[in-house]
Scaffold this motif. Structure first.
Motif, PDB file in Angstrom:
ATOM      1  N   SER A 107      -5.304 -21.645 -10.161  1.00 23.61           N
ATOM      2  CA  SER A 107      -4.764 -21.739  -8.792  1.00 23.61           C
ATOM      3  C   SER A 107      -5.115 -20.758  -8.053  1.00 23.61           C
ATOM      4  N   SER A 108      -5.252 -21.176  -6.728  1.00 24.98           N
ATOM      5  CA  SER A 108      -5.467 -19.868  -5.972  1.00 24.98           C
ATOM      6  C   SER A 108      -4.397 -19.140  -5.497  1.00 24.98           C
ATOM      7  N   GLU A 109      -3.004 -19.779  -5.786  1.00 29.49           N
ATOM      8  CA  GLU A 109      -1.916 -18.999  -5.333  1.00 29.49           C
ATOM      9  C   GLU A 109      -1.750 -17.725  -5.940  1.00 29.49           C
ATOM     10  N   GLN A 110      -0.857 -17.128  -5.291  1.00 31.11           N
ATOM     11  CA  GLN A 110      -0.455 -15.865  -5.653  1.00 31.11           C
ATOM     12  C   GLN A 110       1.265 -15.601  -5.498  1.00 31.11           C
ATOM     13  N   ILE A 111       1.541 -14.944  -6.194  1.00 28.10           N
ATOM     14  CA  ILE A 111       3.188 -14.598  -6.365  1.00 28.10           C
ATOM     15  C   ILE A 111       3.149 -13.056  -6.117  1.00 28.10           C
ATOM     16  N   VAL A 112       4.096 -12.904  -5.041  1.00 27.74           N
ATOM     17  CA  VAL A 112       4.223 -11.290  -4.661  1.00 27.74           C
ATOM     18  C   VAL A 112       5.619 -11.197  -5.101  1.00 27.74           C
ATOM     19  N   VAL A 113       5.566 -10.186  -5.829  1.00 30.02           N
ATOM     20  CA  VAL A 113       7.088  -9.536  -6.285  1.00 30.02           C
ATOM     21  C   VAL A 113       7.465  -8.372  -5.802  1.00 30.02           C
ATOM     22  N   PHE A 114       8.619  -7.982  -5.524  1.00 31.24           N
ATOM     23  CA  PHE A 114       8.985  -6.566  -5.220  1.00 31.24           C
ATOM     24  C   PHE A 114       9.858  -5.701  -6.337  1.00 31.24           C
ATOM     25  N   THR A 115       9.388  -4.795  -6.776  1.00 33.86           N
ATOM     26  CA  THR A 115      10.090  -4.048  -7.966  1.00 33.86           C
ATOM     27  C   THR A 115      10.151  -2.573  -7.510  1.00 33.86           C
ATOM     28  N   THR A 116      11.301  -1.986  -7.992  1.00 30.50           N
ATOM     29  CA  THR A 116      11.524  -0.756  -7.994  1.00 30.50           C
ATOM     30  C   THR A 116      11.007   0.154  -9.219  1.00 30.50           C
ATOM     31  N   ARG A 117      10.596  -0.848 -10.164  1.00 32.35           N
ATOM     32  CA  ARG A 117      10.202  -0.223 -11.565  1.00 32.35           C
ATOM     33  C   ARG A 117       8.792  -0.678 -11.680  1.00 32.35           C
ATOM     34  N   GLN A 118       7.833  -0.454 -10.786  1.00 29.54           N
ATOM     35  CA  GLN A 118       6.478  -0.846 -11.297  1.00 29.54           C
ATOM     36  C   GLN A 118       5.883   0.116 -12.649  1.00 29.54           C
ATOM     37  N   ASP A 119       6.650   1.014 -13.155  1.00 26.63           N
ATOM     38  CA  ASP A 119       6.469   1.825 -14.235  1.00 26.63           C
ATOM     39  C   ASP A 119       6.334   0.860 -15.503  1.00 26.63           C
ATOM     40  N   THR A 120       7.270  -0.258 -15.222  1.00 25.98           N
ATOM     41  CA  THR A 120       7.438  -1.324 -16.574  1.00 25.98           C
ATOM     42  C   THR A 120       6.623  -2.377 -16.252  1.00 25.98           C
TER      43      THR A 120
END
Length: 860
Positions: A239-252
């Motif tokens: 798909s050309s879709e993208q899901i954007v998430v927010f995280t405070t733990r990008q280290d994980t």
RNA sequence: GCCUGGGUGGCGGAACAGGUAGACGCAAGGGACUUAAAAUCCCUCGGAGCUUAGCUCUGUACGAGUUCGAUUCUCGUCCCAGGCACCA
């Protein structure tokens, strides 16, 4: 002077006098230093309750004190007069919200006057008056113009049987508080204020409010809830879709094994479309929309979710991740999408266990932690594993490195997220300020032209069945012409504004309450604002104060005012509590429904009653005290005195009838003391000489007078500790009782005049009626106009000191010495003290600590 | 779970900068005045003990620590109140 203290007579006499001579009227006077003292204005619910009495007494003492200190004091009062209780009462009593409200205002105004508060009643405002809310509507138009007010679709708690929106606190365990039927989430177009534009500013300035209680500042910070993290883009497979998430733990991120979207997330239905999961997903969304997702309901639901049938790709690990929709993902926070890292987040861990999803450990605190044996998520710090090039790195460092990597490779970026959301101000209610907007089929949303303001709320309309707002059905209100195209089929906005909007700017209106050319007169606002001391209940620690701070910023950025923070100092007073009385057959009882004494019994059934714990006064628990009864029985001065004496203002106050008796007794004591001495001190001049002019036996009293002035002044000025201020006056009165009128001399009479004047002046902010009465007996005019007494610093100096002698920190002896003694001499006296010698008993002395003029500690 | 506060006599509360714990008030007990009661005034009042004009020990939720000295400062534990809470 009468021998008996008769508060009923004195109080009504002085209240009339104050009112007739406009004693408390105040005007702008740039030559004088101003002090703006404000108490949170009440909702006119019927009668004043004891919480009002306490709040307004605290404020009144400070206002009167500051006035006596020479400040030009603004001390206004008004009514937060819009709101739902008026509608509920209207239904219950078959009256009209406006009539009910105005009647209540009349009652409560009368009661506040009976309390003897020093309000400038000429400045009284009621927010339900068009003269008031027209400026709120005016500002709404300005906010609409600059994009600060906007309309969007949003989910609300909706009750179908009642056909109405419910506030979170009106939803009880998922059911409507009124009809008991299930509440569901419904999408409605509503008006919002863009408070999130100021989230950072409101947060940063929390630390610039030194005059606010730490607790309130902390609560505001938590409410705004800033967290720093990253947005990460996940591509959806095929798909050309993208899901954007927010995280405070990008280290994980390497440990993210599945994705969770909020049920309301716009992609959920798109992703499942045409898959075998489609109807499961739709069923799930439907079911979740029936759940109460307010704070109260949320913990009662288990974490659950449904696979959408679609997959996405972890941008760093390259793993395929199943996309779920889950009830714990919130559309209102972050992006409404969560990258789930089961190894390091408990919620994700539970979800993964439930649905058999993969768990990958990426932060390892020690060698022992192993996926196979983990029984809970590990949210702490450690060394990176299973994370490609980042392996071996400390995870705190990886947090930054991975954020850099995401930015460099355009897979995401650093970002902050706030818990705070935009302020939804639409209420589908009748008793509120109309939102000045028009809906036109041709032109869309069109603002009401400024010159047509105010949009007046029809005050004679009746509520519909079920308490619904009649506004949409009132043609003469709702039907209008479009200001833009002239179409006659345009309709007014029939939602009204949240009542927090009125209370977000009322403090400015008090500066020029009758001003007709704008929200307020700039000259007056510049003189009076900001509020120097604000006082109110801690229950408003978050919303009211945050909205007021926000609104103040909006006004400032429009150039209407020049300050950013509305309230320089804040005092939040504690609750008023009382024990509960419970009867096994009749439930909670009012205190007077049970007998007095040790073995208290229900007067109706003679069962023994249980005396419950001390709780916040509430009508449902019946542990209430009606201020009206107190005023009848003891008068305003006693009521005020007890409220202040029983505990310091920020703590809760435990109501105790015998304590009130004690306060009444004290005022009687003061009265009798003054009555006894009045014939002699009336014509005497207050002693004005130096202490040395006095006979030695009178010097103690002279000192006590000045010590009391000092103590009361600093207790009020620095800490608002009225309880200790009052104790100090009690001590002085106790000392004065040690002198007999029969043994008076001219010297004593002059000193007594000083003493009595001091007692009365110091008490006058607390008990203004008795103070004005005795003050006038002394031949003076208004005590409110008198100056606050000044202490003589030299009178505070002690000529004799008590020095304490300790051995190994334990008190063993004490002695009195002249104040000018030096440390060496003190040490000598201590060592030669008989008791000390006995305790030392020839043992070697290891050390001697001498605290100047206070204490000797001998270590053996 | 997280963030704030708080825990001192029978009770509400004092002790503001580590230095006499319990100011002030309530309740309780005793006494004075009174024919009597109310009101008022005076005295006692954290606990335990003793050889009881007084003295000793003990005591500020609990356990450690720092210090000559801790209700006060530090760490840990328990309890109470308020706020926030599937906040990613």
């Amino acid at each position: 002077m009468e021998e008996r203290y008769t508060p009923a007579e004195i109080e009504s006499k002085w209240q009339k006098l104050w009112e007739d001579s406009k004693t408390y009227k105040v005007s702008d006077d740039p030559k004088k230093e101003k002090f703006y003292l404000l108490e949170m204005f009440p909702y006119p619910s019927g009668k004043i309750h004891i919480g009002h009495v306490r709040n307004y007494t605290i404020g009144d003492v400070v206002a009167r004190y500051k006035h006596m200190k020479g400040f030009n004091v603004l001390h206004p009062m008004g009514w937060d007069a819009f709101g739902m209780p008026a509608e509920n009462a209207a239904i219950a009593n078959r009256t009209h919200p406006a009539i009910w409200t105005y009647n209540n205002i009349d009652t409560m105004r009368r009661q506040l006057k009976q309390m003897g508060f020093s309000y400038d009643w000429d400045r009284e405002i009621a927010t339900c008056r068009p003269e008031y809310y027209r400026w709120e509507q005016w500002l709404f138009l300005k906010m609409y113009e600059n994009g600060m007010a906007y309309r969007k679709e949003s989910y609300v708690n909706w009750c179908d049987p009642c056909q109405t929106v419910l506030a979170n606190e009106q939803v009880e365990a998922g059911m409507c508080w009124r009809c008991g039927k299930p509440v569901r989430q419904k999408k409605l177009a509503q008006w919002f204020f863009r408070i999130t534009d100021y989230a950072d500013d409101l947060l940063v300035h929390c630390d610039l409010l030194p005059g606010w209680p730490d607790m309130v500042v902390a609560m505001q910070k938590n409410w705004i809830g800033k967290s720093a993290g990253a947005e990460i883009h996940f591509n959806v497979e095929n798909s050309s879709e993208q899901i954007v998430v927010f995280t405070t733990r990008q280290d994980t991120v390497f440990g993210a094994t599945f994705m969770c979207l909020a049920p309301e997330h716009p992609m959920v239905q798109k992703l499942s479309l045409g898959t075998s999961q489609e109807h499961l997903v739709n069923d799930f969304i439907e079911r979740i929309s029936m759940q109460d997702r307010s704070s109260k309901g949320i913990e009662t639901y288990e974490k659950e979710g449904v696979f959408t049938g679609a997959w996405c790709i972890n941008p760093l690990s390259g793993t395929r991740m199943p996309i779920y929709t889950a009830n714990f993902a919130l559309m209102g926070y972050g992006t409404g999408a969560v990258m789930s890292v089961p190894a390091h987040d408990q919620r994700d861990f539970d979800f993964a266990k439930k649905y058999g999803l993969e768990i990958v450990l990426v932060v390892k605190p020690n060698a022992d932690l192993d996926v196979a044996t983990m029984s809970e998520a590990y949210p702490g710090d450690g060394i990176m594993v299973n994370s490609g090039n980042f392996n071996g790195m400390q995870n705190e460092l990886a947090l930054e490195s991975i954020a850099d990597y995401l930015e460099v490779h355009r897979l995401g970026k650093r970002t902050v997220s706030f818990r705070l959301r935009d302020w939804g101000i639409s209420r589908q209610r009748y008793w509120g300020a109309p939102i000045p907007m028009i809906h036109c089929d041709a032109c869309g949303i069109v603002p009401v032209p400024e010159k047509e303001l105010p949009v007046v709320l029809p005050e004679d309309a009746d509520l519909l069945v079920g308490g619904l707002s009649p506004l949409p059905t009132l043609d003469y209100f709702a039907r209008t012409t479009c200001p833009k195209c002239g179409s006659h089929s345009a309709r007014r906005e029939t939602d009204t504004m949240d009542t927090f909007v009125e209370s977000s700017w009322y403090f400015q209106r008090y500066c020029s309450p009758d001003y007709h050319d704008g929200m307020f007169d700039h000259k007056s606002v510049d003189y009076w604002m900001p509020v120097d001391q604000y006082i109110g209940g801690v229950e408003h620690a978050i919303l009211h104060l945050l909205y007021s701070r926000y609104y103040t910023r909006v006004l400032r950025d429009m150039g209407l005012i020049s300050y950013k923070e509305p309230f320089t100092r804040l005092l939040t007073q504690g609750m008023v509590c009382k024990e509960t009385v419970h009867c096994p057959t009749h439930g909670y009882l009012f205190p007077e429904e049970a007998t007095e004494g040790k073995d208290r019994r229900c007067k109706r059934c003679h069962h023994s009653v249980t005396i419950g714990r001390v709780e916040k006064m509430s009508k449902s628990k019946k542990n209430v005290v009606d201020p009206h009864i107190l005023l009848e029985k003891y008068g305003a001065d006693t009521t005020r005195l007890f409220c202040l004496f029983a505990s310091p203002p920020e703590r809760s106050l435990e109501w105790n009838e015998q304590g009130v008796e004690g306060s009444f007794r004290f005022l009687n004591r003061v009265w009798r003391l003054c009555a006894a001495w009045m014939p002699f001190v009336r014509s005497a001049a207050a002693f004005d000489g130096a202490m040395d002019d006095l006979a030695p036996e009178l010097r103690g009293l002279y000192k006590k007078i000045h010590q009391t002035i000092f103590k009361v002044t600093s207790d009020i000025e620095d800490r608002f500790h009225f309880n200790t201020a009052i104790s100090a006056v009690m001590e002085l009165v106790n000392m004065l009782y040690g002198f007999s009128v029969d043994e008076r001399s001219p010297a004593i009479t002059g000193l007594f005049r000083l003493a009595i004047e001091s007692v009365i002046l110091l008490l006058s902010p607390v008990t203004p009626h008795i103070a004005d009465e005795i003050w006038s007996e002394l031949g003076n005019t208004s005590i409110y106009a008198a100056s606050w007494p000044i202490y003589r610093p030299e009178a505070l100096l002690k000529d004799m000191l008590t020095v304490v002698v300790q051995i190994n920190g334990k008190l063993r002896s004490k002695f009195s010495v002249a104040a000018d003694i030096d440390d060496a001499a003190i040490e000598q006296i201590a060592l030669s003290d008989e008791r000390i010698k006995k305790v030392i008993d020839g043992k070697p002395i290891k050390k001697i600590v001498v605290v100047q003029k206070k204490l000797v500690n001998i270590v053996i």
